[in-house]
Design a protein around this motif. Structure first.
Motif, PDB file in Angstrom:
ATOM      1  N   PRO A 177       7.797 -14.603   2.714  1.00 51.64           N
ATOM      2  CA  PRO A 177       8.239 -13.528   3.609  1.00 51.64           C
ATOM      3  C   PRO A 177       7.900 -12.132   3.083  1.00 51.64           C
ATOM      4  N   LEU A 178       7.825 -12.001   1.753  1.00 46.54           N
ATOM      5  CA  LEU A 178       7.561 -10.682   1.147  1.00 46.54           C
ATOM      6  C   LEU A 178       6.411 -10.775   0.159  1.00 46.54           C
ATOM      7  N   ALA A 179       5.617  -9.684   0.084  1.00 49.99           N
ATOM      8  CA  ALA A 179       4.620  -9.607  -0.993  1.00 49.99           C
ATOM      9  C   ALA A 179       5.020  -8.447  -1.897  1.00 49.99           C
ATOM     10  N   LEU A 180       4.907  -8.676  -3.198  1.00 56.34           N
ATOM     11  CA  LEU A 180       5.117  -7.576  -4.145  1.00 56.34           C
ATOM     12  C   LEU A 180       3.724  -7.161  -4.578  1.00 56.34           C
ATOM     13  N   ILE A 181       3.315  -5.958  -4.204  1.00 53.96           N
ATOM     14  CA  ILE A 181       1.941  -5.539  -4.526  1.00 53.96           C
ATOM     15  C   ILE A 181       1.997  -4.625  -5.741  1.00 53.96           C
ATOM     16  N   PHE A 182       1.254  -5.043  -6.758  1.00 55.74           N
ATOM     17  CA  PHE A 182       1.373  -4.416  -8.067  1.00 55.74           C
ATOM     18  C   PHE A 182      -0.029  -3.975  -8.511  1.00 55.74           C
ATOM     19  N   GLY A 183      -0.302  -2.655  -8.343  1.00 60.57           N
ATOM     20  CA  GLY A 183      -1.635  -2.142  -8.684  1.00 60.57           C
ATOM     21  C   GLY A 183      -1.593  -1.321  -9.963  1.00 60.57           C
ATOM     22  N   GLN A 184      -2.757  -0.690 -10.257  1.00 61.07           N
ATOM     23  CA  GLN A 184      -2.913   0.137 -11.472  1.00 61.07           C
ATOM     24  C   GLN A 184      -1.852   1.249 -11.491  1.00 61.07           C
ATOM     25  N   LYS A 185      -1.738   1.965 -10.346  1.00 61.18           N
ATOM     26  CA  LYS A 185      -0.818   3.097 -10.243  1.00 61.18           C
ATOM     27  C   LYS A 185       0.621   2.619 -10.471  1.00 61.18           C
ATOM     28  N   GLU A 186       0.990   1.531  -9.805  1.00 61.28           N
ATOM     29  CA  GLU A 186       2.362   1.002  -9.917  1.00 61.28           C
ATOM     30  C   GLU A 186       2.639   0.560 -11.351  1.00 61.28           C
ATOM     31  N   ALA A 187       1.618  -0.064 -11.984  1.00 63.16           N
ATOM     32  CA  ALA A 187       1.815  -0.534 -13.359  1.00 63.16           C
ATOM     33  C   ALA A 187       2.110   0.643 -14.280  1.00 63.16           C
ATOM     34  N   PHE A 188       1.407   1.782 -14.063  1.00 60.77           N
ATOM     35  CA  PHE A 188       1.641   2.986 -14.884  1.00 60.77           C
ATOM     36  C   PHE A 188       3.020   3.573 -14.610  1.00 60.77           C
ATOM     37  N   GLU A 189       3.366   3.582 -13.324  1.00 62.60           N
ATOM     38  CA  GLU A 189       4.617   4.251 -12.918  1.00 62.60           C
ATOM     39  C   GLU A 189       5.835   3.341 -12.992  1.00 62.60           C
ATOM     40  N   ASN A 228       6.895  -6.335   3.736  1.00 68.13           N
ATOM     41  CA  ASN A 228       7.371  -7.406   4.613  1.00 68.13           C
ATOM     42  C   ASN A 228       6.140  -7.993   5.294  1.00 68.13           C
ATOM     43  N   LEU A 229       5.852  -9.254   5.038  1.00 74.50           N
ATOM     44  CA  LEU A 229       4.599  -9.829   5.530  1.00 74.50           C
ATOM     45  C   LEU A 229       4.622 -10.119   7.035  1.00 74.50           C
ATOM     46  N   LYS A 230       5.785 -10.082   7.632  1.00 73.31           N
ATOM     47  CA  LYS A 230       5.845 -10.292   9.090  1.00 73.31           C
ATOM     48  C   LYS A 230       5.606  -8.988   9.830  1.00 73.31           C
ATOM     49  N   THR A 231       6.323  -7.906   9.379  1.00 76.15           N
ATOM     50  CA  THR A 231       6.243  -6.644  10.123  1.00 76.15           C
ATOM     51  C   THR A 231       5.196  -5.696   9.540  1.00 76.15           C
ATOM     52  N   GLY A 232       4.811  -5.901   8.305  1.00 77.21           N
ATOM     53  CA  GLY A 232       3.867  -5.000   7.652  1.00 77.21           C
ATOM     54  C   GLY A 232       4.551  -3.786   7.034  1.00 77.21           C
ATOM     55  N   ALA A 233       5.873  -3.612   7.281  1.00 77.14           N
ATOM     56  CA  ALA A 233       6.585  -2.454   6.710  1.00 77.14           C
ATOM     57  C   ALA A 233       6.623  -2.574   5.195  1.00 77.14           C
ATOM     58  N   GLN A 234       6.449  -1.437   4.508  1.00 79.02           N
ATOM     59  CA  GLN A 234       6.475  -1.526   3.048  1.00 79.02           C
ATOM     60  C   GLN A 234       7.099  -0.291   2.428  1.00 79.02           C
ATOM     61  N   GLU A 235       7.611  -0.455   1.192  1.00 82.68           N
ATOM     62  CA  GLU A 235       8.162   0.689   0.467  1.00 82.68           C
ATOM     63  C   GLU A 235       7.900   0.480  -1.024  1.00 82.68           C
ATOM     64  N   THR A 236       7.857   1.600  -1.763  1.00 81.84           N
ATOM     65  CA  THR A 236       7.661   1.499  -3.209  1.00 81.84           C
ATOM     66  C   THR A 236       9.024   1.621  -3.882  1.00 81.84           C
ATOM     67  N   ILE A 237       9.286   0.708  -4.819  1.00 78.18           N
ATOM     68  CA  ILE A 237      10.588   0.779  -5.498  1.00 78.18           C
ATOM     69  C   ILE A 237      10.379   0.721  -7.019  1.00 78.18           C
TER      70      ILE A 237
END
Ligand code: AMP
Length: 428
Positions: free
Chosen positions: A386-398, A405-414
């Motif tokens: 149901p959810l993807a946790l997307i973890f990129g270079q920027k996120e790894a640094f920060e 949300n893989l159904k609605t496409g809504a996303q937030e950074t936490i």
């Protein structure tokens, strides 16, 4: 085909009559085992395990030299010095051996034991008949042969099938008497079948001399016909066996277990006395389990005379029956998120992120060996996360992560340190 170094060619095929239990089948096995283990615990059966091999003598003395198991089905005999070992063909004799060897009577009476594991019989493989199969065994060993124990062993087997939603289960039951009353019945059977010797199959001609009761077990058409008019044990029972059987049936009535009397049920193992039973179900041609009383087995193996009764359920047959009856297994219920990484730093840090999620009891799929985000998200979709946790270079640094949300496409950074709390809330 595979070639060995010596150029011999052999097929890529498992041993005949034995099955691999592939990932798709595991949920069925988990379900059957979970129910059996929970019921064993509920009814106070203590778990026992025995080795995969045992001395051949245990079966020769306990199960009987004239039983099919000993005569034809012992598998994988290994000799070391004077010792002869076989892959265990059944569990009860090994449990009785362990009971004597470890003085388990000290654990109190009645002693209820639960055993689960694979068995091996050199059978001709066919539907419901394998060379390696699994049983769940329930044994009640006691100083007395109280019929309540017969009912309690039948009950636990019945409950397993009932909880698995197997349809219209019936206990097919009979008594085969004891040392006192069976000899006269044997003589009458021998006389009856002796007069019809020419009509019997070769196996039954041999059984006539060794153990005429086993003719009642023969599945051949002619024997089925002959046994219709054969003497029946009920007419030959001694008073204690008669009362014992009557009381077993009264207890089954009290428990409201459906049963049917079958005078020709004798079961294949020589150690049975008094009660014998099998579980049958709608539209299934083979027994899903069976059992009976074995009051002399412990004594036969060198212990003190100790009555006992047991029931053995066949796991492969139970699963087969569930499938035949269209019973389905619900898929894994716990939802899992998908962790998708982008770049080397995120990949490395994903290793500890998975551990952080594990500690927070959050299930997670990952594909750390795949670099393409598109491929990872395709996989998340296939797995139904149901959810993807997307973890990129920027996120790894920060030290943050994108939760999408893989159904609605809504996303937030936490922030990473809030991941447990946020994901749990979103999964609710
Ligand atoms: P038994 O140990 O012969 O009393 O069998 C008890 C139960 O184990 C049977 O009712 C079957 O469910 C199962 N069983 C026995 N033999 C086999 C076999 N060769 N293949 C698969 N299941 C078996």
């Amino acid at each position: 085909m595979v070639k060995t170094k010596k150029e011999t060619v052999f097929p890529v095929q498992g041993p005949k009559g034995m099955h691999d239990i592939l990932p798709a089948d595991q949920p069925w096995w988990d379900r059957v085992n979970k129910i059996a283990f929970d019921l064993a615990d509920y009814y106070n059966f203590l778990r026992i395990e025995t080795p995969i091999i045992e001395r051949a003598e245990i079966y020769e003395a306990g199960v009987g030299e004239t039983s099919d198991i000993v005569e034809k089905q012992m598998f994988g005999l290994v000799k070391t010095g004077n010792d002869r070992y076989v892959l265990r063909p059944e569990a009860t004799a090994a449990i009785a051996r362990a009971y004597i060897e470890h003085g388990l009577q000290q654990l109190g009476q009645p002693l209820k034991l639960f055993w689960a594991g694979p068995l091996f019989r050199h059978e001709q493989p066919q539907a419901g008949r394998l060379r390696q199969f699994h049983q769940l065994d329930f044994e009640i060993i006691s100083n007395d042969d109280d019929p309540v124990y017969d009912a309690q062993t039948a009950l636990v087997g019945f409950r397993i099938l009932e909880e698995l939603k197997i349809k219209n289960v019936c206990v097919i039951i009979n008594t085969i008497g004891c040392k006192n009353c069976r000899p006269a019945f044997r003589r009458e059977l021998k006389e009856y079948f002796g007069e019809k010797k020419d009509e019997l199959c070769a196996d039954c001609v041999r059984r006539l001399a060794e153990n005429p009761l086993r003719i009642l077990d023969c599945k051949k058409e002619k024997e089925q016909e002959l046994k219709q008019s054969a003497p029946i044990i009920i007419d030959h029972l001694c008073a204690p066996c008669h009362d014992h059987f009557k009381t077993v049936l009264e207890y089954l009535d009290e428990l409201a277990l459906p049963y049917e009397l079958d005078h020709s049920l004798v079961r294949g193992l020589d150690y049975y006395t008094k009660t014998v039973f099998e579980f049958m179900s709608e539209g299934v041609s083979f027994a899903l389990g069976g059992g009976g009383r074995y009051d002399y087995l412990i004594e036969l193996l060198g212990g003190k005379q100790t009555p006992a009764v047991g029931c053995a359920m066949g796991v492969e047959r139970i699963i087969e029956a569930m499938k035949l009856q269209g019973i389905t297994i619900s898929p894994r219920t716990k939802q899992r998120v998908f962790l998708a990484h982008i770049g080397d730093l995120a990949k490395r840090k994903s290793l500890s992120l998975v551990e952080q999620l594990r500690e927070a009891h959050i299930g997670v799929y990952e594909a750390l060996g795949k670099d393409s985000l598109k491929a990872q998200l395709r996989m998340a979709d296939k797995l139904g996360a149901p959810l993807a946790l997307i973890f990129g270079q920027k996120e790894a640094f920060e030290e943050s992560v994108i939760v999408r949300n893989l159904k609605t496409g809504a996303q937030e950074t936490i922030p990473l340190k809030k991941i447990g709390e946020v994901v749990k809330r979103k999964l609710k």
